[in-house]
Every structure is written in structure tokens, then in C-alpha cells.
Design a protein around this motif. Structure first.
Motif, PDB file in Angstrom:
ATOM      1  N   GLY A  92       3.065   5.773  -3.755  1.00 19.56           N
ATOM      2  CA  GLY A  92       3.786   6.662  -4.003  1.00 19.56           C
ATOM      3  C   GLY A  92       4.112   6.329  -5.654  1.00 19.56           C
ATOM      4  O   GLY A  92       5.170   6.813  -5.939  1.00 19.56           O
ATOM      5  N   GLY A  93       3.438   5.843  -6.321  1.00 19.58           N
ATOM      6  CA  GLY A  93       3.454   5.675  -7.598  1.00 19.58           C
ATOM      7  C   GLY A  93       4.002   4.237  -8.100  1.00 19.58           C
ATOM      8  O   GLY A  93       4.417   4.047  -9.310  1.00 19.58           O
ATOM      9  N   GLY A  94       4.148   3.355  -7.001  1.00 21.75           N
ATOM     10  CA  GLY A  94       4.967   2.114  -7.069  1.00 21.75           C
ATOM     11  C   GLY A  94       4.143   1.272  -8.222  1.00 21.75           C
ATOM     12  O   GLY A  94       2.758   1.109  -8.252  1.00 21.75           O
ATOM     13  N   TYR A  95       4.795   0.307  -9.091  1.00 23.09           N
ATOM     14  CA  TYR A  95       4.220  -0.503  -9.878  1.00 23.09           C
ATOM     15  C   TYR A  95       3.766   0.334 -11.418  1.00 23.09           C
ATOM     16  O   TYR A  95       3.120  -0.364 -12.400  1.00 23.09           O
ATOM     17  CB  TYR A  95       3.309  -1.500  -9.396  1.00 23.09           C
ATOM     18  N   GLN A  96       3.602   1.481 -11.467  1.00 18.41           N
ATOM     19  CA  GLN A  96       3.316   2.245 -12.550  1.00 18.41           C
ATOM     20  C   GLN A  96       4.322   2.016 -13.608  1.00 18.41           C
ATOM     21  O   GLN A  96       4.027   2.069 -14.813  1.00 18.41           O
ATOM     22  CB  GLN A  96       3.009   3.801 -12.119  1.00 18.41           C
ATOM     23  N   ALA A  97       5.593   2.010 -13.202  1.00 18.74           N
ATOM     24  CA  ALA A  97       6.727   1.767 -14.166  1.00 18.74           C
ATOM     25  C   ALA A  97       6.546   0.350 -14.790  1.00 18.74           C
ATOM     26  O   ALA A  97       6.938   0.391 -15.974  1.00 18.74           O
ATOM     27  CB  ALA A  97       8.087   1.801 -13.461  1.00 18.74           C
ATOM     28  N   LEU A  98       6.154  -0.493 -13.951  1.00 17.74           N
ATOM     29  CA  LEU A  98       6.169  -1.842 -14.532  1.00 17.74           C
ATOM     30  C   LEU A  98       4.938  -1.791 -15.490  1.00 17.74           C
ATOM     31  O   LEU A  98       5.069  -2.392 -16.747  1.00 17.74           O
ATOM     32  CB  LEU A  98       5.754  -2.990 -13.502  1.00 17.74           C
ATOM     33  N   ALA A  99       3.720  -1.191 -15.048  1.00 20.62           N
ATOM     34  CA  ALA A  99       2.516  -1.092 -15.999  1.00 20.62           C
ATOM     35  C   ALA A  99       3.045  -0.585 -17.426  1.00 20.62           C
ATOM     36  O   ALA A  99       2.677  -0.892 -18.480  1.00 20.62           O
ATOM     37  CB  ALA A  99       1.478  -0.464 -15.342  1.00 20.62           C
ATOM     38  N   LYS A 100       3.806   0.748 -17.523  1.00 24.42           N
ATOM     39  CA  LYS A 100       4.263   1.315 -18.499  1.00 24.42           C
ATOM     40  C   LYS A 100       5.206   0.547 -19.295  1.00 24.42           C
ATOM     41  O   LYS A 100       5.131   0.527 -20.571  1.00 24.42           O
ATOM     42  CB  LYS A 100       5.140   2.586 -17.930  1.00 24.42           C
ATOM     43  N   ALA A 101       5.900  -0.403 -18.710  1.00 26.05           N
ATOM     44  CA  ALA A 101       6.961  -1.234 -19.468  1.00 26.05           C
ATOM     45  C   ALA A 101       6.015  -1.974 -20.236  1.00 26.05           C
ATOM     46  O   ALA A 101       6.345  -2.252 -21.490  1.00 26.05           O
ATOM     47  CB  ALA A 101       7.881  -1.737 -18.730  1.00 26.05           C
ATOM     48  N   VAL A 102       4.990  -2.919 -19.593  1.00 26.89           N
ATOM     49  CA  VAL A 102       4.498  -3.988 -20.226  1.00 26.89           C
ATOM     50  C   VAL A 102       3.670  -3.460 -21.077  1.00 26.89           C
ATOM     51  O   VAL A 102       3.242  -4.135 -22.180  1.00 26.89           O
ATOM     52  CB  VAL A 102       3.963  -5.114 -19.352  1.00 26.89           C
TER      53      VAL A 102
ATOM     54  N   ALA B 187       0.953  -1.195   0.152  1.00 23.70           N
ATOM     55  CA  ALA B 187       0.064  -0.255  -0.006  1.00 23.70           C
ATOM     56  C   ALA B 187       0.806   1.203  -0.086  1.00 23.70           C
ATOM     57  O   ALA B 187       0.522   2.305  -0.866  1.00 23.70           O
ATOM     58  CB  ALA B 187      -1.123  -0.045   1.152  1.00 23.70           C
ATOM     59  N   THR B 188       1.984   1.255   0.899  1.00 25.29           N
ATOM     60  CA  THR B 188       2.821   2.528   0.807  1.00 25.29           C
ATOM     61  C   THR B 188       3.409   2.602  -0.538  1.00 25.29           C
ATOM     62  O   THR B 188       3.574   3.836  -1.020  1.00 25.29           O
ATOM     63  CB  THR B 188       3.924   2.227   1.979  1.00 25.29           C
TER      64      THR B 188
END
Lengths: 421, 168
Positions: A24-34, A19-20
Motif C-alpha cells: 500500500g505504499g508503506g515506508y515510502q514516506a520514510l524514504a522521502k523524509a530521509v 508485505a501488506t
């Protein structure tokens, strides 16, 4: 660089929870990547960022990834080297204890880039809290679909397993770590073949350090130009520095790559203990040759430290003050390397045993007139003649102590005692 | 033990890879790794016994010999040495009445020194069981020994909940 990047979550009470991380925007980079990038585009982004491996060798990460053959006909593996054993180093432990999702997201993006579906985190067995936190974080990430089958609705499948190490510094050497993962004694392999072509189970394998992988989501999210804008262009990015030893404020500091060592030690870490003066600093874990006080203006990046005759290594900065005997420090360092020698090759196994005997005798005030020449001859016999870098690290460290503090060694021999006792 | 080892082994395409996790599981269960336990691990995984022996005798976390209820593992690498670990070792030897690598007669404490524990920011550091104890001095060592002794009065082998996990 004013705001922390890698240490953004570590001081939050629940920094280790999903949750923390998501807040802070976590896992948005993974979404962007895939969703928005092909694997090759991710490799390209990392190449353009000039990210270099944070485990010690400083090899360009994107280039390492590009060595993995596209069609291997075998499964590909990603291994995270979390066997943090370089004395003076604790950065990876803190990332895993307090912000494990940052590592997991970095691993998922890296796995996507190289085409791996399986990853192992080879983590020190001593790191009980980090292991627990990482297990918990992996379960959370699986439940939320950031790991597992068809991640975030894409065709990408990725699973991360934890493999607990059992105590062997040599596992920091990537091919020794692969042997350990295969259930063998950890001893370095002959290269080539390099792991990217023939690594774990003779399959293409990429091995990256925890901090290296933790940089990847930020590069994908903010772009390679942002990353290259921090620190020297050839050795850029935010960097974790581990401060320990005889310094007022030991701890983990995130600052730009290339910051002067003096600024790091005197301004950020508060300088020497009350009433003491700094004598020398080891800049990158005990494998890195020490730098005497007059050399502290060097920049903390791979190239500047190499030019100064030392290395950034794991950025384990150990401060030594004027109350400390350098013969004792050198002896302790070589005892460590001797203990951790895997025994595969003679110059390291036997040479370090010999060096320890001579150093202990000198430190005890029982050294003879030929002992310093003997030590130099032993360094010559070890350096460049060993299978891996462990022997080189030991020889370079001892040579630096002998060069910069010869007078202390001579005093032990002439006075037949340790002048510091 | 068998069930836990089989779960761990499922993570690998090759059973040999599971020897290290299996030995860690076996050691947690038995406290140390005598010959018959090594043979049992080999049989559960269906691997050569020599493969198991060679790991058990190579990696420093594996213990062939038994240790006390509390294994005091004091780091004496450079960062801890610079912050006084030698004095702590002398103190521990004196108050426990044993030398390094020894075990107290009541079987409570085994004292060892270890290489860098990777917690140099809180040097000097000592590991006891799963827990790291940092920022140690003689008073804190004495208080820690007191707490550990008190715990044995209650439940030996329970999770030492009174100690602080690393980094907290």
C-alpha cells in the motif's frame, strides 16, 4: 473524506504484516523524509499540517517537536504513549494489532525530525496481541532496513524498544509515564522543566500518542495542505472515533475531525438500541464531561467541544440510553478515578475517596439533604488544585452529571431508592 | 529467568528502568511475586530492593498473592457496565460459588473485576490470561468456563489456543 487513511489496512487479513504495508505504499514516506527533507523541514511540514495530539490534550505536534533543543549534548528520546487507559478508548490497540507498521513508520519519521536515535513504545501490559504484533513488526522493519543503522542508506540511525506497562491509568500523563519508564512509581512531575528539554533520563524527550504518530507518514506523503483540507482548519485531519456503550454498532470509525456528534452516533453507529432513546453521550473518554441528548449537534473537534464545555479527549464516545441511572454512571466514573489516583496530591487522593462515599450513599438511596451541596464543595476543592489533570477530569465529569441530571440525584435522595431499580 | 531479565535490561541505559519488565518476566514464571522473587529480581539487576518493592505494590498487574490457574478479569468500567457486566459478575459469583476477589477451592479460578481493558467495542469483555473474550453473555460465559475446565484436563499453563485473540 471517503477513503480511509488511518484504517486503510486494518480490515485486511494480513494488515499487520510488512508485505501488506509495503504493497500500500508503506515506508515510502520514510524514504522521502530521509532522502528529500532535512529534519527541520519535517517539523515544518507537521507544523503546517496543524496536526494536534490525539492522546487527549490536543497540543500542536509540530510545536512540541520544535521545543527540543538542537544541540543538547545528550541523547534525545522519542516515546510513544500506547498506555491507552482512558475508559471508552481502544483506537491505539487496533492500530497496533492490525497495522503496526503505520506506527513504526510514523515513529521513524518523527525520530528523524527531532534527532532521536532511540525510542520506547510504552504499551499497556494487557495488550498481549498488540505487543506480539508490534514485536513481530519491529523485527520485520529491522530486517528490511527501515530501522537500525543507516536507515535506507542515510546517516539516520533509529531503534525502537517496547516497554510493557503494568497497569496504571496515570501513565497516560506524559511525565508520569517517564517516571514509569525510569523504573519508578508513575507519578506526575512538576513542570517546567518540560519533557522536550528535560524528559527521560533528564534528556530531551518527545512523547506522542499512537494515533498522532500514525498521522505523520500521511502528512509527509500527501503534504500538509491535504491534511488541513480535512475537517476544521485549526483542528484538522482524519480522526479515529471509538464508539461504545448503548449503541447499535459499537466499533472504531475513521471520519473527518469535526463531524457532528449526532451524525457519528445516529448515522454511523446506528443510533440507540431497539426501543431506547439516547439520554447522554460522553464524547472523549470518561474524563470528558457528558453531553445531554439536546447537545449532540456539537462538532467532534478540540475547539468545538471545549466551547460546549466538554472535550474531545481520546474520542472515546460512550452512549448512554434512557434505561440507565446517571447517578450510577457518575459513581462508576468517580470510583475509577479514585482507584487510579496515584496518591501524590491530597485533593485528588482524599477528595475522590470522599466523593465516592457520598455518591455510593446517594445511589443506594441513603443520601441526605446536604449531599449535593457536599459534592459541589468537593468538586470545588479538587478542580484546579491537583498536580495533574486526573483530579480535574473527575471533578468536571461529576459537575456535568450534577448539572444536567440534578433531578436524578434529587430523586434518589427524596425517594430513598434508585428510581431505575 | 535471569537470562530473560538480562536481555530486557540491555534495552535501557539505566538498570532501574528494567525493574518493570523484570517483574513481568518473574510473574510469568512464578505466577505471582512473593518476597523472595522480588529479592531475586533486585539481585539480578543489582538495584535497591525497595525500588523493586515499590513497583510491585503500585502497579495493578503485579500480584503479590497467588491466583488460580485461570484469572478471570471482568471489566466493569462504564462501557462494559452499560452492556451488562454487573449481571455477568453476579452469574460468575453464583456458578463458581465465590465472591469477587475469591479463588475456587480447587484452585482453578480467581475472579476479579478490572478497570477498562481498552476493548469497549466488544463490551462486555473479560480477560483470561493473555486473551480477551468479548461480546459476552451468560451463555458465552458458561461455554468459556467449560472450555477452560476442559483445558486443565490436558495441559495446565499451555497457551489457550481454543480461545479467540482480541480483534480476530
Amino acid at each position: 473524506m471517503t477513503e480511509p487513511v488511518l484504517l486503510r489496512n486494518v480490515d485486511m487479513p494480513d494488515g499487520h504484516l510488512l508485505a501488506t504495508y509495503e504493497a500500500g505504499g508503506g515506508y515510502q514516506a520514510l524514504a522521502k523524509a530521509v532522502h528529500e527533507h532535512t529534519p527541520d523541514e519535517i517539523i515544518d511540514l507537521v507544523k503546517k499540517s496543524n496536526l494536534r495530539g490525539r492522546g487527549g490534550a490536543g497540543f500542536p505536534t509540530g510545536m512540541k517537536w520544535s521545543f527540543v533543543p538542537k544541540r543538547a549534548g545528550k541523547p534525545k528520546y522519542l516515546c510513544c504513549n500506547a498506555d491507552e487507559g482512558e475508559p471508552g478508548t481502544f483506537k491505539d490497540r487496533i492500530i497496533m494489532e492490525r497495522d503496526p507498521h503505520q506506527l513504526i513508520e510514523g515513529m521513524a519519521i518523527s525520530g528523524y525530525a527531532i534527532g532521536a536515535e532511540t525510542a520506547y513504545v510504552y504499551i499497556r501490559g494487557e495488550y498481549a496481541l498488540a505487543i506480539r504484533r508490534l514485536e513481530q513488526a519491529l523485527a520485520e522493519a529491522h530486517a528490511k532496513g527501515y530501522l537500525g543503522k543507516r536507515i535506507l542508506g542515510s546517516d539516520f540511525n533509529f531503534t525502537v524498544h517496547i516497554h510493557c506497562g503494568a497497569g496504571a491509568y496515570i501513565c497516560g500523563e506524559e511525565t508520569a509515564m517517564l517516571d514509569a519508564l525510569e523504573g519508578k512509581r508513575a507519578q506526575p512531575r512538576l513542570k517546567p522543566p518540560f519533557p522536550a528539554v528535560e524528559g527521560l533520563y533528564a534528556s530531551p524527550t518527545v512523547i506522542n500518542n499512537v494515533e498522532t504518530l500514525a498521522c505523520v507518514p500521511h502528512i509527509v506523503a500527501r503534504g500538509p495542505d491535504w491534511f488541513r483540507g480535512i475537517g476544521p482548519d485549526k483542528s484538522p485531519g482524519p480522526k479515529l472515533y471509538c464508539l461504545s456503550g448503548q449503541v447499535r454498532k459499537p466499533g472504531l470509525y475513521e471520519l473527518p475531525m469535526g463531524i457532528p456528534l449526532r451524525e457519528l452516533v445516529e448515522d454511523h453507529a446506528g443510533g440507540p438500541l431497539p426501543g431506547r432513546k439516547i439520554k447522554a453521550v460522553i464524547p472523549g473518554g470518561v474524563s470528558a464531561p457528558l453531553i445531554p441528548e439536546r447537545g449532540l449537534d456539537v462538532g467532534m473537534d478540540f475547539d468545538s467541544l471545549a466551547a460546549a464545555g466538554s472535550m474531545l479527549g481520546s474520542a472515546g464516545v460512550i452512549v448512554i440510553d434512557d434505561s440507565t441511572c446517571m447517578v450510577k454512571v457518575a459513581t462508576r466514573i468517580i470510583e475509577f478515578f479514585h482507584h487510579e489516583s496515584c496518591g501524590k496530591c491530597t485533593p485528588c487522593r482524599e477528595g475522590l475517596n470522599w466523593v465516592v462515599k457520598v455518591l455510593r450513599r446517594v445511589e443506594a438511596g441513603q443520601g441526605g439533604p446536604g449531599d449535593l451541596e457536599q459534592l459541589e464543595a468537593l468538586c470545588k476543592g479538587i478542580f484546579g488544585n491537583t498536580f495533574c489533570a486526573l483530579g480535574d477530569g473527575a471533578a468536571m465529569g461529576l459537575r456535568a452529571a450534577l448539572t444536567h441530571f440534578e433531578h436524578e440525584f434529587v430523586a434518589h435522595i427524596e425517594e430513598r431508592r434508585c428510581p431505575f431499580h | 529467568m535471569r537470562e530473560k531479565i538480562e536481555v530486557a535490561a540491555a534495552r535501557y541505559p539505566d538498570q532501574r528502568s528494567a525493574i518493570m519488565p523484570a517483574l513481568l518476566i518473574a510473574q510469568k514464571e512464578h505466577g505471582h511475586l512473593p518476597g523472595p522473587v522480588l529479592e531475586e529480581v533486585a539481585d539480578i539487576l543489582g538495584v535497591e530492593r525497595i525500588w523493586v518493592y515499590e513497583l510491585a505494590t503500585f502497579y495493578t498487574l503485579f500480584r503479590i498473592e497467588p491466583v488460580g490457574v485461570f484469572h478471570l478479569q471482568l471489566c466493569d468500567n462504564v462501557s462494559c457496565m452499560l452492556r451488562g457486566s454487573e449481571d455477568l459478575l453476579r452469574h460468575l459469583e453464583a456458578v463458581l460459588g465465590i465472591k469477587k476477589d475469591g479463588t475456587t477451592l480447587d484452585g482453578l479460578f480467581t475472579l476479579s473485576t478490572v478497570e477498562c481493558l481498552g476493548a469497549c467495542e466488544m463490551a462486555p469483555v473479560m480477560q483470561v490470561g493473555d486473551d480477551y473474550h468479548g461480546g459476552l453473555d451468560i451463555a458465552r460465559i458458561d461455554a468459556l468456563l467449560e472450555r477452560l475446565r476442559a483445558m486443565t484436563g490436558q495441559a495446565i499453563g499451555a497457551d489457550p489456543a481454543t480461545t479467540t485473540p482480541p480483534g480476530e
